[in-house]
Design an enzyme around this catalytic site. Structure first.
Site, PDB file in Angstrom:
ATOM      1  N   GLY A 244      -7.130 -25.786 -24.207  1.00 11.85           N
ATOM      2  CA  GLY A 244      -6.858 -27.144 -23.739  1.00 11.85           C
ATOM      3  C   GLY A 244      -6.485 -27.133 -22.270  1.00 11.85           C
ATOM      4  CB  ILE A 634       9.595 -12.644 -26.279  1.00 11.63           C
ATOM      5  CG1 ILE A 634       9.763 -12.780 -24.760  1.00 11.63           C
ATOM      6  CG2 ILE A 634       8.123 -12.518 -26.663  1.00 11.63           C
ATOM      7  CD1 ILE A 634       9.176 -14.031 -24.143  1.00 11.63           C
ATOM      8  CG  ASN A 636       4.005 -12.364 -31.899  1.00  9.24           C
ATOM      9  OD1 ASN A 636       3.695 -11.372 -31.251  1.00  9.24           O
ATOM     10  ND2 ASN A 636       3.425 -12.674 -33.044  1.00  9.24           N
ATOM     11  CD  GLN A 643      -0.396 -18.780 -24.355  1.00 12.77           C
ATOM     12  OE1 GLN A 643      -0.258 -19.748 -23.628  1.00 12.77           O
ATOM     13  NE2 GLN A 643      -1.501 -18.550 -25.022  1.00 12.77           N
ATOM     14  N   GLY A 707       9.544 -21.010 -23.760  1.00 10.99           N
ATOM     15  CA  GLY A 707       8.123 -21.360 -23.662  1.00 10.99           C
ATOM     16  C   GLY A 707       7.430 -20.458 -22.670  1.00 10.99           C
ATOM     17  CD  GLU A 710       2.485 -25.786 -18.881  1.00 16.50           C
ATOM     18  OE1 GLU A 710       3.538 -26.016 -19.492  1.00 16.50           O
ATOM     19  OE2 GLU A 710       1.788 -26.658 -18.366  1.00 16.50           O
TER      20      GLU A 710
END
Ligand code: MOS
Length: 743
Positions: A244, A634, A636, A643, A707, A710
């Site tokens: 996405g 973290i 995983n 990522q 997260g 990004e």
């Protein structure tokens, strides 16, 4: 950090087998019976109007059902705001097929629906549409002095803070200073899966909508508002999303087209975009940035000034946070930040991976490199000297911040100390070798979200939330979170997502999914845990009879006393004893604002890059990258590492390849295809090392996650640009760095 059984473990992707076996279906792969196919027709002009549509020849073709255009589309969502989606910026969203007006090149102007995609595409190619062009403006260079400060922004937009200290005076008085402009062109998201929607017509206006999106609920709310449908009439399903990067945050026009056609034809319809049509909506905006920095004699920053101007459409004020980071990444008492938009005849820009920060950090971090050279300092040492222990924009401490550790551990792993500071001083044969570094900061956010858990008598746990997995690993990490809190093996957990019938969740974006859905899953598991304990206490001779919830734990399929683990009940037996086929609980989770209000919540990274530049040809190879990331806990390491690997590849792409080039004569993107819009292939990617500096942080959210989708991108393009300077002595300030800029 408490001992965990599943959180923090390198579990393989639970959706891996489905993807490898081809059973993981994208939106355009649901083959429902009686399907018709729509093909979108795009405007060749950038501004003006449609004067005539002649569909007679097309409609005469056997197998063509209908040609939809503004001439025959029923009046929909009469109020402008009804086209608003969750992620819409201020203004009036584009309404497809609404009127004759053309607002941007490639604007969808008609939809041809036929029995086959081939026929629809052919019919679209011979559809006669006449236009009257009007003068357009697509070049931001003409708007340099015409920028305006956005009044309203989309969710998440924070206007730059007011100036602090005396940034003009201190810049003038600085011992060393720099003042430069940094530019990057337009970039388009190019996820593997192109946009597509399959609408299954169930009769009586009822639809199952398989949509490519980053948020099934956002798509559902959009079509409900536009077409006046109830929840029950418009179920949206999005189980797998082939990337996405922000392009799926807003519903795209193929969704509108497919639903329109299905409702009008009372038939199932699929509309897909071609790769070229993927350039007909949302993009990272062409941005002009100025950074002025000054240093004192001791190498501390005397002043920071950062201004950005980027394009938006005529109809919406797209906003992102470009300059704010420059007021918080380094300690400085004299800061001035400016942010402006300029309206052009283009489609509204759209969030693209780390929107604003990826580009703002490019300008800031190249400027920091230039400043370090001007002050005669090592770029890493210069950053450490100006380390911010406090968020000066908010005047708050960070809930946690291990950027210093990222600098040190990253530098050690990379071998930064082997760097000869002089530009053009390192080489290997014909290759000029350069080392560059940069860093970044990104929000650690949490949004309100819900989850439901259901434990069956055979010990299988189903977990549901209407979130998405855009390739980030949501299926896997949510499986781990549920397994953790109910003490079940991961094989016994089935995490389901991407369905509007599941508990509400926000769009998957902003790197907030792990924190938001994770906390909801944890809460739902704990709610079920309490029910399980109550039920267990009703069991005959229960060893847990007097236990409180705090006294028990869920481990290895058992509910047991923390202090006396021998006193245990098998969890599956509890459900069986209940006499029901399953036990359920649901919960929502929202950020704990009371706990968070005194803190700044952010993730950070530091990137170290080696480039080799062919002295004769100017070709650039990014031979080594170390990306050190501090993003809380973290869940995983496998999916998190993926990522960051993806982010680095993206950053290489941003630095060296990607740009959508506009031909201003026609107001049209010239390279709207994969042949000419360049992204890296395997041969372009070399050694990438990802390093996590974990942080303990119970302020951000109960899971302590920040997260990871990004933050890894930040600083990559700047570090490459800085390494290119170090290798060649050539300072490039405009991305992408194509070889012509080095020759
Ligand atoms: Mo991201 S740009 O919030 O998908």
């Amino acid at each position: 950090m408490s001992q965990t059984n599943y959180i923090g473990k390198a579990l393989n992707r639970v959706d891996g087998p489905a993807k490898v076996a081809g059973t993981a279906k994208y939106a355009a792969e649901f083959n429902v019976p009686g399907l018709a196919y729509g093909y979108i027709v795009n405007s060749p002009i950038a501004k003006g109007k449609i004067t005539r549509i002649d569909a007679a020849e097309v409609l005469a073709l056997p197998g063509v059902h209908r040609v939809f255009s503004h001439e025959n589309v029923p009046m929909l969502a009469i109020l402008d705001r009804s086209y608003k989606d969750d992620v819409a910026p201020g203004g009036s969203p584009f309404r497809p097929l609404h009127d004759a007006e053309i607002k941007f090149s490639l604007q969808p102007v008609a939809l041809v629906v036929a029995d086959t995609i081939e026929l629809a595409r052919y019919a679209a190619s011979i559809l006669k549409i006449e236009y009257e062009a009007a003068p357009h403006e697509t070049d931001i260079e003409t708007k340099r002095t015409k920028g305006f400060e956005p009044g309203r922004g989309k969710t998440g937009f924070t206007p730059p803070p007011p100036p602090r200290g005396n940034p003009d005076r201190e810049l003038k008085n600085a011992v060393h200073s720099i003042d430069q402009e940094y530019v990057h062109g337009t970039q388009h998201h190019n996820p593997m899966e192109m946009f597509g929607t399959t609408v299954e017509y169930l009769g009586e206006g009822k639809l199952n909508v398989y949509d490519k999106t980053q948020g099934a609920l956002n798509s559902q709310q959009y079509i409900r508002k536009v077409f006046g449908l109830s929840k029950e009439e418009a179920r949206v399903i999005s189980k797998y999303t082939g990337g996405g990067f922000g392009s799926g945050l807003r519903p795209q026009h193929q969704l509108f087209m497919a639903v329109l056609a299905a409702l009008e034809l009372k038939q199932s319809v699929r509309v897909t975009m071609t790769r070229q049509q993927m350039f007909s909506f949302g993009h990272r905006p062409h941005t002009l940035q100025t950074v002025k920095l000054g240093t004192n004699a001791d190498g501390t920053l005397a002043a920071v000034q950062h201004h950005a101007l980027h394009e938006t459409s005529q109809f919406e004020d797209y906003t992102e946070n470009v300059v704010n980071w420059s007021g918080m990444l380094y300690q400085c008492a004299n800061v001035k930040l400016g942010y402006q938009l300029a309206k052009l005849d283009v489609y509204t820009p759209q969030d693209m991976r780390a929107p604003g920060a990826a580009t703002g950090s490019f300008a800031l971090e190249v400027a920091m490199d230039e400043m370090a050279y001007a002050a005669g300092l090592d770029p890493l040492d210069f950053r450490i000297r100006n380390y911010a222990d406090r968020d000066q924009n908010l005047d708050k401490p960070f809930s946690s911040k291990k950027l210093r550790e990222c600098y040190h551990e990253g530098a050690a792993k990379f071998g930064w100390e082997k760097r000869n500071p002089a530009p053009r001083s390192m080489r290997q044969g014909n290759m000029l070798v350069g080392y560059g570094m940069a860093g970044g900061v990104w929000d650690a956010s949490q949004q309100k979200a819900g989850a439901k858990v259901s434990l069956s008598a055979d010990g299988m746990l189903t977990v549901q939330s209407a979130t998405n997995d855009i390739g980030t690993g949501t299926y896997t990490i949510m499986t781990q979170v549920a397994a953790e809190y109910l003490g079940l093996p991961v094989e016994a957990v089935d995490f389901q997502l991407g369905d509007t019938e599941f508990p509400a969740a926000p769009v998957q974006g902003g790197s907030w999914t792990a924190a938001s859905i994770g906390t909801a899953v944890k809460n739902a598991c704990e709610a079920l845990g309490e029910k399980l304990l109550k039920q267990a206490q009703k069991m005959k001779g229960s060893p847990l009879e007097d236990a409180k919830f705090e006294d028990v734990e869920f481990v290895n399929g058992q509910l047991r006393l923390r202090l006396d683990p021998g006193q245990a009940v098998v969890i599956r037996d509890i459900v069986q004893a209940s006499g029901e086929t399953k036990m359920e609980a649901d919960a929502t989770a929202a950020p704990n604002l009371l706990k968070q209000q005194g803190y700044s919540l952010h993730a950070h990274n530091a990137v170290f890059v080696e480039v080799q530049v062919d002295e004769d040809l100017g070709t650039i190879h990014v031979t080594r990258v170390v990306n050190a990331v501090a993003a809380g806990r973290i869940i995983n390491p496998n999916t998190a590492r993926s990522q960051v690997l993806g982010s680095v590849v993206w950053g290489i792409s941003m630095a060296l390849m990607e740009e959508t080039v506009m031909d201003h004569q026609f107001g049209r993107y010239m390279n709207h295809n994969y042949a000419e819009y360049h992204i890296p292939v395997n041969a372009d990617i070399h050694d990438i090392d990802v390093l996590f500096v974990e942080e303990e942080d119970d302020i951000v959210n109960p899971l302590g996650v920040k997260g990871i989708g990004e933050v890894g991108l930040l600083g990559v393009a700047a570090a490459i640009t800085n390494a290119v300077y170090h290798a060649t002595g050539r300072r490039v300030r405009e991305l992408p760095i194509m070889l012509d800029k080095l020759l």
